[in-house]
Write a protein that holds these residues in place. Structure first.
Motif, PDB file in Angstrom:
ATOM      1  N   ARG A 105       0.851  -1.188   0.000  1.00 54.45           N
ATOM      2  CA  ARG A 105       0.000   0.000   0.000  1.00 54.45           C
ATOM      3  C   ARG A 105       0.883   1.233   0.000  1.00 54.45           C
ATOM      4  N   CYS A 113       0.983   4.969   1.424  1.00 58.42           N
ATOM      5  CA  CYS A 113       0.315   5.680   2.509  1.00 58.42           C
ATOM      6  C   CYS A 113       1.157   6.857   2.992  1.00 58.42           C
ATOM      7  N   ASP A 166      -2.788   7.701   9.870  1.00 62.36           N
ATOM      8  CA  ASP A 166      -2.278   6.891   8.776  1.00 62.36           C
ATOM      9  C   ASP A 166      -3.339   6.859   7.671  1.00 62.36           C
ATOM     10  N   THR A 210      -4.242   5.587   3.783  1.00 61.88           N
ATOM     11  CA  THR A 210      -3.900   4.724   2.652  1.00 61.88           C
ATOM     12  C   THR A 210      -4.392   5.364   1.367  1.00 61.88           C
ATOM     13  N   TYR A 254      -6.816  -0.670   7.025  1.00 58.65           N
ATOM     14  CA  TYR A 254      -6.262  -0.109   5.795  1.00 58.65           C
ATOM     15  C   TYR A 254      -7.370   0.152   4.782  1.00 58.65           C
ATOM     16  N   SER A 268      -9.306   3.221   5.807  1.00 57.29           N
ATOM     17  CA  SER A 268      -8.514   4.409   5.503  1.00 57.29           C
ATOM     18  C   SER A 268      -8.582   4.733   4.010  1.00 57.29           C
ATOM     19  N   TYR A 269      -8.442   3.726   3.177  1.00 60.73           N
ATOM     20  CA  TYR A 269      -8.512   3.899   1.726  1.00 60.73           C
ATOM     21  C   TYR A 269      -9.877   4.452   1.301  1.00 60.73           C
TER      22      TYR A 269
END
Length: 189
Positions: free
Chosen positions: A56, A58, A66, A68, A169, A172-173
């Motif tokens: 990923r 990031c 954090d 992504t 993750y 976050s994406y």
């Protein structure tokens, strides 16, 4: 290395002598989950082709969260191109989401390949264009769709990736909290 050669041949022609030259330059690299391929604040030193696994891209926002940006899976090149080409400090991290196997080329070897193989730049330009198009294609819906639609679109486009990526993750994406993503997943089952 055969996977790398087959990938490259989609974008141009290489004769056996060129393939042999390139094969000698590539080195195997294994990353354990959460290892970094390249890091913010450092200059990217290598180009890789992912044979197995997911990485990923990031960064940390101004709140220290954090974030992504996107995922890169098998049979794709991975490099912080701006940092690598221009030898400037990277602003992003490239991190293994799963255990990964790659073939990597150092900056020196990459430049050696470029200087030796006629037509190499054309092949790389086509790969970069494809990668940029994929990035835009992956990010564009994230701006205009609601969270449920974004999640469903991700599941439709990348069903094989969804079960391999930690929820944090993926959330976050998608630009949602992990608890929101859990609610979305629960509501559509």
């Amino acid at each position: 290395m055969e996977t790398v050669i087959n990938y490259l041949l989609q974008f141009g022609n290489l004769n056996q002598q060129q393939i042999n030259f390139m094969t000698k330059k590539g080195k195997a690299l294994e990353l354990t989950k959460e290892d970094y391929f390249s890091e913010a604040g450092k200059i990217a030193k290598q180009v890789g082709v992912i044979l197995e696994g997911i990485l990923r891209v990031c960064y940390y926002n101004n709140k220290g969260e954090d974030v992504t940006k996107y995922f890169i899976d098998e049979n794709n090149f991975v490099v912080d191109l701006d940092s690598f080409d221009n030898q400037i400090l990277s602003s992003e991290y490239v991190q293994a989401v799963t255990n990964c196997k790659l073939i990597v080329f150092s900056k020196h070897d990459w430049e050696d390949i470029s200087a030796t193989i006629i037509g190499w730049e054309s092949i790389i330009t086509k790969i970069v264009k494809k990668s940029l198009f994929q990035k835009i294609e992956r990010r564009s819906p994230l701006v205009s769709e609601d969270a449920t639609t974004r999640y469903l679109a991700f599941m439709e486009k990348f069903p094989e990736m969804a079960n391999r990526i930690p929820l944090s993750y993926l959330a976050s994406y998608l630009g949602v909290t992990q608890s929101s993503l859990s609610r979305i997943r629960k509501s559509i089952r």
